[in-house]
Write a protein that holds these residues in place. Structure first.
Motif, PDB file in Angstrom:
ATOM      1  N   GLU A 133       0.864  -1.189   0.000  1.00 31.21           N
ATOM      2  CA  GLU A 133       0.000   0.000   0.000  1.00 31.21           C
ATOM      3  C   GLU A 133       0.895   1.233   0.000  1.00 31.21           C
ATOM      4  O   GLU A 133       2.014   1.193   0.497  1.00 31.21           O
ATOM      5  N   THR A 134       0.378   2.323  -0.564  1.00 32.51           N
ATOM      6  CA  THR A 134       1.136   3.579  -0.529  1.00 32.51           C
ATOM      7  C   THR A 134       0.158   4.747  -0.423  1.00 32.51           C
ATOM      8  O   THR A 134      -1.057   4.563  -0.511  1.00 32.51           O
ATOM      9  N   TYR A 135       0.716   5.938  -0.219  1.00 29.21           N
ATOM     10  CA  TYR A 135      -0.113   7.136  -0.056  1.00 29.21           C
ATOM     11  C   TYR A 135       0.296   8.163  -1.093  1.00 29.21           C
ATOM     12  O   TYR A 135       1.490   8.406  -1.285  1.00 29.21           O
ATOM     13  N   VAL A 136      -0.675   8.742  -1.794  1.00 35.75           N
ATOM     14  CA  VAL A 136      -0.342   9.723  -2.827  1.00 35.75           C
ATOM     15  C   VAL A 136      -1.139  11.010  -2.646  1.00 35.75           C
ATOM     16  O   VAL A 136      -2.199  11.022  -2.022  1.00 35.75           O
ATOM     17  N   GLY A 137      -0.630  12.083  -3.233  1.00 32.77           N
ATOM     18  CA  GLY A 137      -1.316  13.377  -3.223  1.00 32.77           C
ATOM     19  C   GLY A 137      -1.289  14.030  -1.857  1.00 32.77           C
ATOM     20  O   GLY A 137      -0.545  13.616  -0.966  1.00 32.77           O
ATOM     21  N   ASN A 152      -4.984  14.269   4.215  1.00 36.65           N
ATOM     22  CA  ASN A 152      -5.267  14.625   2.821  1.00 36.65           C
ATOM     23  C   ASN A 152      -4.635  13.694   1.793  1.00 36.65           C
ATOM     24  O   ASN A 152      -4.522  14.051   0.641  1.00 36.65           O
ATOM     25  N   LYS A 153      -4.177  12.557   2.223  1.00 40.98           N
ATOM     26  CA  LYS A 153      -3.557  11.656   1.256  1.00 40.98           C
ATOM     27  C   LYS A 153      -4.513  10.535   0.893  1.00 40.98           C
ATOM     28  O   LYS A 153      -5.372  10.162   1.671  1.00 40.98           O
ATOM     29  N   GLU A 154      -4.335  10.035  -0.333  1.00 41.78           N
ATOM     30  CA  GLU A 154      -5.176   8.936  -0.799  1.00 41.78           C
ATOM     31  C   GLU A 154      -4.394   7.636  -0.706  1.00 41.78           C
ATOM     32  O   GLU A 154      -3.190   7.608  -0.958  1.00 41.78           O
ATOM     33  N   ILE A 155      -5.118   6.577  -0.368  1.00 43.67           N
ATOM     34  CA  ILE A 155      -4.476   5.259  -0.252  1.00 43.67           C
ATOM     35  C   ILE A 155      -4.551   4.540  -1.600  1.00 43.67           C
ATOM     36  O   ILE A 155      -5.618   4.482  -2.213  1.00 43.67           O
ATOM     37  N   SER A 255      -6.934  14.827  -8.600  1.00 45.60           N
ATOM     38  CA  SER A 255      -7.985  14.897  -7.589  1.00 45.60           C
ATOM     39  C   SER A 255      -8.339  13.485  -7.133  1.00 45.60           C
ATOM     40  O   SER A 255      -8.192  12.520  -7.882  1.00 45.60           O
ATOM     41  N   ALA A 256      -8.800  13.394  -5.891  1.00 47.50           N
ATOM     42  CA  ALA A 256      -9.186  12.089  -5.344  1.00 47.50           C
ATOM     43  C   ALA A 256     -10.253  11.455  -6.218  1.00 47.50           C
ATOM     44  O   ALA A 256     -10.236  10.259  -6.478  1.00 47.50           O
ATOM     45  N   LYS A 257     -11.158  12.291  -6.737  1.00 48.77           N
ATOM     46  CA  LYS A 257     -12.259  11.790  -7.541  1.00 48.77           C
ATOM     47  C   LYS A 257     -11.770  11.086  -8.813  1.00 48.77           C
ATOM     48  O   LYS A 257     -12.283  10.053  -9.206  1.00 48.77           O
ATOM     49  N   HIS A 258     -10.760  11.684  -9.464  1.00 54.66           N
ATOM     50  CA  HIS A 258     -10.294  11.121 -10.736  1.00 54.66           C
ATOM     51  C   HIS A 258      -9.084  10.204 -10.588  1.00 54.66           C
ATOM     52  O   HIS A 258      -8.608   9.666 -11.579  1.00 54.66           O
ATOM     53  N   LEU A 259      -8.596  10.031  -9.346  1.00 53.89           N
ATOM     54  CA  LEU A 259      -7.424   9.163  -9.148  1.00 53.89           C
ATOM     55  C   LEU A 259      -7.604   7.766  -9.771  1.00 53.89           C
ATOM     56  O   LEU A 259      -6.683   7.276 -10.436  1.00 53.89           O
ATOM     57  N   PRO A 260      -8.780   7.100  -9.597  1.00 53.38           N
ATOM     58  CA  PRO A 260      -8.926   5.768 -10.207  1.00 53.38           C
ATOM     59  C   PRO A 260      -8.658   5.761 -11.719  1.00 53.38           C
ATOM     60  O   PRO A 260      -8.082   4.809 -12.237  1.00 53.38           O
ATOM     61  N   ALA A 261      -9.037   6.830 -12.413  1.00 53.34           N
ATOM     62  CA  ALA A 261      -8.808   6.900 -13.863  1.00 53.34           C
ATOM     63  C   ALA A 261      -7.309   6.946 -14.181  1.00 53.34           C
ATOM     64  O   ALA A 261      -6.842   6.289 -15.113  1.00 53.34           O
ATOM     65  N   TYR A 262      -6.539   7.724 -13.404  1.00 47.82           N
ATOM     66  CA  TYR A 262      -5.081   7.784 -13.610  1.00 47.82           C
ATOM     67  C   TYR A 262      -4.438   6.434 -13.290  1.00 47.82           C
ATOM     68  O   TYR A 262      -3.487   6.028 -13.960  1.00 47.82           O
TER      69      TYR A 262
END
Ligand SMILES: [Zn+2]
Length: 299
Positions: A133-137, A152-155, A255-262
């Motif tokens: 696991e890692t943390y981004v943004g 404020n980080k995303e997993i 953005s957290a919302k579009h992270l899955p797309a990236y």
């Protein structure tokens, strides 16, 4: 193929359409509405087809990721080429400058290409699998000046088959149940071993995954132990560092919302990094994937 060859091979709209027609309809045109197989090409048009079965006029891009776009097809092809060729991805701002289009058009274009990549089918991971696991943004921020990496980080959960494919997921948390779900959905019942670090959630996750007799090996990073013998999570960690270089160096802000797309874009490209047909394969997904409206993307 170089970008020069791309632009000379597909120098006109007709040539771009011919390619897309071959990719969408390898056995001849099919009506996208009623699936009748003998629509007629209209004599006075280079792009229109007519289906007499359901009285419908359409072009090769109807009901695909290209749907309703006014952008010249060569710009679509060039953007696809650039995104396929850049290992760390390319920002909408760079696509805007390179193609001479507006930022909004470039942003929407990149997201539609990503949506097509995400539509590709994925198999189950097998053999030796590494998970981490890692943390981004976000920003490092905390009370009293103390750094708290979770603010404020995303997993992102990563799973990689050694010598095989990679998967990334944006996760809500790193609880056993969450990790177990990703193992269940993406790791084959015949997997040989799962290698992780010593995060306390993994033993429970392995158990809850329901894979009988699954071997679990761990590397203890806190003790400075990065690999003993064959047991390492270095493969998934270098995939994470590529992802982070993409976020910091190419996309700048995700953005957290579009992270899955990236994440889908990064894994799609990574899993085909040695493919000679990545560009054509991507176009194939674009010409068969469902439309993605701007309203849906920004909802
Ligand atoms: Zn029809």
């Amino acid at each position: 193929m170089t970008i020069i060859e791309l632009c000379t091979t597909f120098a006109s709209d007709e040539l771009c359409r011919e390619l897309l027609e071959r990719l969408r309809w390898p056995n001849g045109p099919v009506c996208p509405r009623c699936i009748a197989s003998n629509p007629a090409r209209l004599a006075n048009s280079t792009k229109l087809f007519y289906c007499k079965e359901c009285d419908y006029q359409f072009t090769v891009t109807a009901n695909t990721i290209f749907h309703d776009s006014h952008l010249p097809l060569i710009k679509w092809l060039t953007a696809t080429y650039l995104i396929c060729e850049s290992r760390k991805g390319m920002s909408a701002n760079q696509i805007k400058r390179t193609l001479g289009i507006s930022y909004k058009t470039a942003w929407y274009l990149c997201h539609r290409i990503r949506a097509a990549m995400a539509s590709a089918e994925k198999g189950m991971l097998d053999g030796i699998v590494e998970m981490d696991e890692t943390y981004v943004g976000g920003k490092y921020r905390g009370k009293n000046g103390q750094k708290n990496r979770l603010v404020n980080k995303e997993i992102v959960i990563g799973i990689k088959q050694r010598g095989g494919e990679l998967r990334f997921f944006k996760a809500e948390n790193v609880k056993s149940g969450t990790l177990a779900r990703y193992i269940k959905e993406d790791v084959s019942q015949d997997v040989e071993v799962v290698m992780t670090d010593e995060h306390t959630s993994y033993p429970g996750a392995i158990k809850q995954s329901g894979i009988k007799g699954l071997r679990h090996e761990t590397v203890n990073h806190f003790a400075g132990d990065y690999a003993h013998g064959d047991i390492t999570t270095n493969g998934i960690e270098s995939a994470f560092s590529l992802l982070k270089r993409g976020i910091v160096g190419s996309w700048h802000k995700v953005s957290a919302k579009h992270l899955p797309a990236y994440l889908e874009e990064m894994t799609f490209r990574f899993n085909r990094r040695n493919s000679k047909t990545l560009f054509l394969e991507t176009l194939q997904h674009m010409i068969t994937a469902d439309p993605l409206t701007f309203e849906k993307l920004t909802a």
